[in-house]
Design a protein around this motif. Sequence first.
Motif, PDB file in Angstrom:
ATOM      1  N   LEU A  90       0.826  -1.206   0.000  1.00 25.99           N
ATOM      2  CA  LEU A  90       0.000   0.000   0.000  1.00 25.99           C
ATOM      3  C   LEU A  90       0.863   1.261   0.000  1.00 25.99           C
ATOM      4  N   GLY A  91       0.527   2.169  -0.898  1.00 22.17           N
ATOM      5  CA  GLY A  91       1.223   3.452  -0.938  1.00 22.17           C
ATOM      6  C   GLY A  91       0.675   4.391   0.136  1.00 22.17           C
ATOM      7  N   TRP A  92       1.488   5.334   0.546  1.00 19.72           N
ATOM      8  CA  TRP A  92       1.084   6.244   1.601  1.00 19.72           C
ATOM      9  C   TRP A  92       0.031   7.250   1.157  1.00 19.72           C
ATOM     10  N   GLY A  93       0.030   7.618  -0.112  1.00 22.88           N
ATOM     11  CA  GLY A  93      -0.941   8.605  -0.593  1.00 22.88           C
ATOM     12  C   GLY A  93      -2.375   8.164  -0.377  1.00 22.88           C
ATOM     13  N   LEU A  94      -2.701   6.974  -0.866  1.00 24.93           N
ATOM     14  CA  LEU A  94      -4.067   6.468  -0.689  1.00 24.93           C
ATOM     15  C   LEU A  94      -4.368   6.138   0.768  1.00 24.93           C
ATOM     16  N   THR A  95      -3.357   5.718   1.505  1.00 22.75           N
ATOM     17  CA  THR A  95      -3.564   5.382   2.911  1.00 22.75           C
ATOM     18  C   THR A  95      -3.963   6.618   3.706  1.00 22.75           C
ATOM     19  N   VAL A  96      -3.233   7.693   3.534  1.00 26.14           N
ATOM     20  CA  VAL A  96      -3.548   8.937   4.241  1.00 26.14           C
ATOM     21  C   VAL A  96      -4.925   9.445   3.815  1.00 26.14           C
ATOM     22  N   LEU A  97      -5.206   9.408   2.526  1.00 24.70           N
ATOM     23  CA  LEU A  97      -6.510   9.852   2.021  1.00 24.70           C
ATOM     24  C   LEU A  97      -7.633   8.989   2.599  1.00 24.70           C
ATOM     25  N   ALA A  98      -7.426   7.680   2.678  1.00 28.38           N
ATOM     26  CA  ALA A  98      -8.452   6.777   3.212  1.00 28.38           C
ATOM     27  C   ALA A  98      -8.763   7.100   4.662  1.00 28.38           C
ATOM     28  N   PHE A  99      -7.728   7.272   5.481  1.00 24.71           N
ATOM     29  CA  PHE A  99      -7.949   7.603   6.887  1.00 24.71           C
ATOM     30  C   PHE A  99      -8.605   8.980   7.032  1.00 24.71           C
ATOM     31  N   ALA A 100      -8.190   9.945   6.202  1.00 20.68           N
ATOM     32  CA  ALA A 100      -8.780  11.291   6.261  1.00 20.68           C
ATOM     33  C   ALA A 100     -10.264  11.253   5.898  1.00 20.68           C
ATOM     34  N   LEU A 101     -10.603  10.492   4.864  1.00 25.58           N
ATOM     35  CA  LEU A 101     -12.015  10.396   4.465  1.00 25.58           C
ATOM     36  C   LEU A 101     -12.846   9.679   5.521  1.00 25.58           C
ATOM     37  N   SER A 102     -12.275   8.681   6.170  1.00 25.42           N
ATOM     38  CA  SER A 102     -12.990   7.997   7.247  1.00 25.42           C
ATOM     39  C   SER A 102     -13.286   8.974   8.374  1.00 25.42           C
ATOM     40  N   GLY A 103     -12.291   9.763   8.737  1.00 26.17           N
ATOM     41  CA  GLY A 103     -12.497  10.781   9.766  1.00 26.17           C
ATOM     42  C   GLY A 103     -13.508  11.824   9.333  1.00 26.17           C
ATOM     43  N   ALA A 104     -13.482  12.183   8.062  1.00 28.36           N
ATOM     44  CA  ALA A 104     -14.437  13.175   7.544  1.00 28.36           C
ATOM     45  C   ALA A 104     -15.871  12.645   7.627  1.00 28.36           C
ATOM     46  N   LEU A 105     -16.054  11.343   7.460  1.00 30.52           N
ATOM     47  CA  LEU A 105     -17.402  10.765   7.617  1.00 30.52           C
ATOM     48  C   LEU A 105     -17.894  10.952   9.048  1.00 30.52           C
ATOM     49  N   GLY A 106     -17.015  10.723  10.015  1.00 32.49           N
ATOM     50  CA  GLY A 106     -17.388  10.943  11.411  1.00 32.49           C
ATOM     51  C   GLY A 106     -17.707  12.406  11.670  1.00 32.49           C
ATOM     52  N   LEU A 107     -16.903  13.294  11.108  1.00 31.00           N
ATOM     53  CA  LEU A 107     -17.156  14.725  11.259  1.00 31.00           C
ATOM     54  C   LEU A 107     -18.489  15.115  10.625  1.00 31.00           C
ATOM     55  N   ALA A 108     -18.799  14.537   9.461  1.00 33.69           N
ATOM     56  CA  ALA A 108     -20.090  14.809   8.813  1.00 33.69           C
ATOM     57  C   ALA A 108     -21.239  14.346   9.712  1.00 33.69           C
TER      58      ALA A 108
END
Length: 182
Positions: A90-108
Amino acid sequence: MDGVQVGQSLGKESLQHGELWRLPDGRQLGVRLHKGGLQLLLVELDGRPVPGSQGHPMTWVRGGAYSLLLACFVHLLGDGVLQLVRPERLGWGLTVLAFALSGALGLAGLVTLRRPRAGLIAAVLLLPLKTLVMAARLLEAGRPSGLGSMVLWSLVFLYPVLTALYMLKRAPTVSGSPRPSA
């Protein structure tokens, strides 16, 4: 109400048309069995939905918000497991984006509790994006077999969000007329 019978339904057909009962204090209680995309028991006091009832839009908004908080948890868990199982692929770019989007769902989900329309609209945009990123991560990790279940989970979380948006805009009423905008 307070131990006093205020009404009695004349039957299922009558309940589907809506029934109005006068309360001892002069207010009016309306009840209707709504059958549309959703089957709901609508309960209104003086033309306003009773808080916590199926016809009250905020009942659905809370459900959508809790669904988003659960989606955040499930996706964070999935992101973490995938990262532990196949970190070398796994590359770091998609990994960071995946975790950020997961957190954004919680924020939403949290935003939805304060500003329902904004939070729900953000979620409608975030959920498909998170699904695409997760699909890319699964393919990158060499796990294409997980795509079907991942799409199914996304739909499970999207349904209460879309239902809440619908109920905010077009919640049914006992009278059958459109609900006035709040």
